[in-house]
Design a protein around this motif. Structure first.
Motif, PDB file in Angstrom:
ATOM      1  N   LEU A 137       0.845  -1.191   0.000  1.00  0.00           N
ATOM      2  CA  LEU A 137       0.000   0.000   0.000  1.00  0.00           C
ATOM      3  C   LEU A 137       0.876   1.234   0.000  1.00  0.00           C
ATOM      4  O   LEU A 137       1.852   1.302   0.734  1.00  0.00           O
ATOM      5  N   TRP A 138       0.509   2.211  -0.805  1.00  0.00           N
ATOM      6  CA  TRP A 138       1.232   3.483  -0.765  1.00  0.00           C
ATOM      7  C   TRP A 138       0.333   4.600  -0.275  1.00  0.00           C
ATOM      8  O   TRP A 138       0.447   5.080   0.807  1.00  0.00           O
ATOM      9  N   PHE A 139      -0.605   5.005  -1.128  1.00  0.00           N
ATOM     10  CA  PHE A 139      -1.441   6.156  -0.762  1.00  0.00           C
ATOM     11  C   PHE A 139      -2.218   5.833   0.521  1.00  0.00           C
ATOM     12  O   PHE A 139      -2.950   4.851   0.579  1.00  0.00           O
ATOM     13  N   PRO A 140      -2.055   6.649   1.557  1.00  0.00           N
ATOM     14  CA  PRO A 140      -2.609   6.267   2.861  1.00  0.00           C
ATOM     15  C   PRO A 140      -4.045   6.705   3.105  1.00  0.00           C
ATOM     16  O   PRO A 140      -4.661   6.266   4.063  1.00  0.00           O
ATOM     17  N   LYS A 141      -4.565   7.577   2.251  1.00  0.00           N
ATOM     18  CA  LYS A 141      -5.866   8.167   2.572  1.00  0.00           C
ATOM     19  C   LYS A 141      -6.999   7.397   1.905  1.00  0.00           C
ATOM     20  O   LYS A 141      -6.824   6.787   0.856  1.00  0.00           O
TER      21      LYS A 141
END
Lengths: 379, 285, 189
Positions: free
Chosen positions: C61-65
């Motif tokens: 996972l990269w984008f946390p939002k």
């Protein structure tokens, strides 16, 4: 393999700092950095360290410089408004060559701005916030694990180059929790504080011998009596009003960083081997870029990411090395175009540099970046 | 010939100092050196000279740190007490003495003064109070008397002044005192007691500044200014023997507040001890 | 992108939705599921609308939002009215059964449960509502085994509150019938 633990970015900054030998923290509560102070208050006495909540950020910065002069590895943490208040004493630390680490978990500004919203608007302030010509080392992490490992490097370089190091976090990384497997503490490389003078015979505390680039000082109270000042000073640490000595000192302060850029600079390059388009970004913004790159590649675009981990000095050389293969650079950052200025300076028109930024406190999404890539591709 | 005291405690190669003729700061610096000398030679105490750290801010007063031959650090304007807080809290065995001025410690650094007093961290703050900004050429400070003329108060100062010793007392200082240049012997003894005090101590020492303050306000020569101190600043015993009427317009020289409050580094040592017990004698890292 | 399961827990400040999300994140880490937890809040320490977010994946996972949540928990009317409008296609919406479901939400996969009432009456303390919700969410979606959830909760809840929180977790799980669980179970990709 060690077990993964759930950790917040701000907590990782504290745990990394402790692993690096930080044993003194002075600070003042400010969102979104406050967890760092809270965690230090909890953890430092457990390891015999000291925590103090000061009356403001001016005194927090002063206290960590004082404690560092007394032999401790020290840290403070703040956000935009507090970082502004620290600037004068930050310059003092650079002039007097006192190691310490300043964490700035950036939030949206200017002024009180949007206290709980992410931003990367302090990038230029980190470089030019304090007055006068001065050197700056600043790092910016983009994950919880990197926060831990990179802050250790911040302490190490702070000791090596005898200068305050700025740890430029953002709310995205500071406030997110991830599972991390921390490295074995016994395998970490830690630079200890040097505790003797280069010039033992004459006790010149700011004497720098041939081949060295920084002085080496005993902490206060270890049997030498010397002077420290923020005024231009000679090798013995006393103020002088002499242009030759001033030039020599300031030049050395600048060159100790400039001459060692390759040692200081670190970048991450992701999918850059065949890329004709580079997304340049740093800190938490990289996380959206990574997802956007994956999606763009799935659509057949050759996009990669160039991420300065060392944000100051700006990684000019590694970026220039990529220029021959690039058709386009897209700078993505949570501000109105700050690192953009450095990128454009380094690129000098060789490749078009476009910009995607946000100043409204919301996070740039992978979809937004992808849309920008698609739009250019279509043109 | 410089005296033995100067040879022993001053950095001879950095003298003569930069202060103007008639300035009182040299006397206060000497008082500090004498007080330390007495303590180092006193068999009752086990002080190590290398444990003394002199911290100063910015202004005329703050040049003293460079002349005194101890660990010394000349910091930024107003922040000497904050730097000193870091030094003392990091290494409580150090005897940390802050040399500051009226502007340095009660204007730009006023917040640090009151909070250091409140914490009762074991610092000794000596304020060289010349009632003016001397180094920048005679602008009014927070201790310039109301109505006096200054470079930035050409029609008379409309501000009401601070009494720094009372300010520190009000902020909870466990030791607060007033001294002056004329009563050098008494002031030296006050400074000696301040250094010995286990907690925060402040000594507001009235200096004289014939050049930047005296001249603008027609106070006469340095001798005239000393004469004024002799007549108007009265040592404690004498002051208390005077009638209310006779005290009018005069100020007491002596220790004004003396309390046995817990010292900050001692209190924090207890926190560390409690923590270590809780975590079974060792924390991680 | 893809392979993300996005969850948003919303309520009023002080209800403990951040802690609830952290407990679920702990369980995820223990279960070898990639997780990113984050939160956003206004200036109020109590009251206002507070939200916490989780992204789960079996991959990286990269984008946390969270942008379009696959799951929403709403404990207050204000949080439901605000966040009910930003949902992924086919999102599951767990609401406290005291809330009025707006018309525009009637097509969603709604799961009204007596979360606040169970905390107040069955567990005996309203402040355990967040932990009741954790028990119910996990039972409904079938995310983690009960042991991982319990251990995660115990790491994050204050010492001395173990017993009451254990019963809160169990009470939450008991709100979800096997039929409901079978209908709403999620597989994290």
């Amino acid at each position: 393999m060690a077990k993964a633990v759930l950790m917040q970015g701000n907590e990782a900054a504290v745990e990394g700092a402790l692993a690096a030998g930080m044993r003194f923290f002075a600070g003042y509560p400010i969102t979104p950095s406050t967890e760092i102070a809270e965690k230090c208050a909890l953890r430092l006495p457990q390891v015999g360290g000291k925590f103090i909540q000061m009356e403001d950020e001016l005194s927090s910065m002063a206290a960590i410089l004082g404690a560092s002069a007394a032999g401790y590895k020290t840290m403070t943490a703040t956000s935009g408004p507090g970082f502004s208040l620290m600037q004068e004493n930050l310059g003092y630390g650079m002039m007097a060559e006192i190691p310490c680490v300043i964490v700035n978990v950036q939030r949206a500004g200017p002024s009180t701005g949007l206290p709980t919203s992410p931003s990367q608007g302090d990038y230029m302030q980190a470089r030019w916030g304090t007055h006068g010509d001065h050197p700056v080392i600043a790092f910016s992490p983009s994950s919880v694990l990197e926060t831990y490992t990179l802050i250790i490097r911040a302490f190490n370089l702070s000791e090596k180059y005898r200068t305050p190091v700025i740890f430029l976090m953002d709310e995205i990384v500071g406030h997110m929790r991830e599972g991390v497997v921390l490295p074995d503490p016994n395998k970490l490389k830690i630079n200890p504080r040097k505790t003797s003078f280069h010039d033992g015979a004459h006790k010149k505390c700011y004497y720098v011998p041939e081949g060295a680039f920084v002085p080496s000082m005993k902490p206060f109270g270890q049997g030498e009596r010397y002077n420290v000042t923020g005024l231009v000073h000679d090798e013995s640490g006393f103020p002088v009003n002499n242009s030759a000595i001033a030039d020599k000192l300031i030049s050395r302060l600048l060159s100790k960083i400039d001459d060692h850029v390759d040692d200081i600079v670190r970048v991450e390059e992701y999918q850059m081997e065949d890329a004709d388009t580079a997304i340049v970004c740093f800190g938490g913004t990289a996380r959206a870029a990574m997802d956007a790159i994956e999606a763009a590649r799935a659509q057949g675009m050759r996009v990669g990411m160039f991420r300065p981990i060392t944000v100051w000095p700006f990684p000019e050389k590694p970026l220039k090395a990529r220029l021959p293969q690039l058709k386009r650079i897209l700078m993505v950052e949570h501000n109105h175009g700050q690192m953009l200025l450095e990128v454009r300076r380094a690129v000098s028109g060789a490749v078009p540099v476009d910009f995607l930024g946000r100043i409204d406190g919301t996070v740039i999404s992978p979809a937004e970046i992808l849309a920008n890539l698609n739009e250019k591709e279509a043109n | 010939m410089p005296s033995d005291l100067i040879h022993e405690y001053m950095r001879i190669d950095h003298l003569p100092q930069i202060w103007c003729a008639g300035c009182g700061n040299g006397v206060i610096m000497r008082d500090v050196a004498v007080a330390i000398d007495q303590l180092l030679k006193d068999e009752e105490y086990d002080f190590d000279r290398d444990d003394f750290v002199i911290v100063s801010g910015i202004g005329c007063s703050s040049r003293a740190a460079g002349y005194l031959d101890f660990n010394s650090i000349h910091t930024t304007h107003g922040r000497a007490i904050a730097f000193a807080t870091g030094i003392k809290f990091a290494n409580p065995k150090l005897k940390v003495i802050v040399l500051t001025g009226d502007g340095d410690c009660s204007a730009i650094g006023g917040n640090h003064l009151i909070h250091a007093a409140r914490r009762n961290l074991g610092l000794t703050v000596i304020c060289f109070n010349n009632h003016i900004y001397g180094m920048t050429g005679g602008q009014y400070s927070p201790t310039t008397p109301n109505g006096d003329v200054a470079a930035t108060a050409p029609y008379g100062n409309v501000d009401r002044p601070f009494d720094i010793a009372l300010l520190a007392t009000g902020a909870g200082a466990s030791f607060s005192a007033r001294g002056d240049v004329f009563h050098a012997r008494e002031t030296t003894e006050i400074i000696r007691k301040a250094i010995l005090h286990d907690g925060f101590s402040l000594v507001d020492v009235y200096s004289i500044c014939p050049t930047s303050y005296g001249r603008q306000n027609h106070k006469g020569s340095a001798v005239d200014m000393l004469q004024w101190q002799k007549e108007n600043l009265i040592p404690t015993a004498q002051f208390h023997a005077m009638s209310e009427q006779a005290r009018a317009g005069k100020k007491e020289i002596g220790i004004l507040a003396f309390n046995d409050y817990p010292e900050y580094t001692d209190e924090y040592a207890k926190v560390i001890e409690a923590c270590r017990k809780q975590t079974g004698g060792k924390g991680r890292n | 992108m893809g392979n993300r399961y996005e969850m948003r827990l919303a309520g009023s400040g002080g209800q403990g939705v951040i802690l609830a999300s952290v407990i679920l994140a702990e369980a995820a880490v223990d279960s070898g599921v990639t997780v990113i937890q984050s939160q956003s809040y206004g200036p109020e320490a109590r009251g206002g609308v507070c939200r916490a977010e989780l992204v789960l994946s079996r991959g990286t996972l990269w984008f946390p939002k969270v942008t379009r949540p696959d799951f929403l928990l709403a404990l207050t009317q204000a949080s439901l009215d605000k966040y009910g409008r930003e949902l992924a296609e086919g999102a599951i919406v767990m609401v406290d059964d005291s809330l009025t479901v707006p018309e525009w939400l009637e097509g969603a996969r709604l799961v009204p449960l007596p979360i606040l009432g169970t905390a107040r009456d069955a567990v005996g303390k309203l402040f355990t509502a967040n932990v009741v919700a954790v028990g119910a969410i996990n039972a409904l979606l079938g995310l983690f085994d009960e042991k991982a959830l319990l251990e995660g909760a115990m790491r994050r809840l204050p010492a001395g509150s173990e017993e009451i929180n254990k019963s809160a977790l169990a009470a939450g799980a008991a709100l979800v019938s096997p039929e409901l669980a079978a209908a709403f179970a999620q597989k994290i990709g």
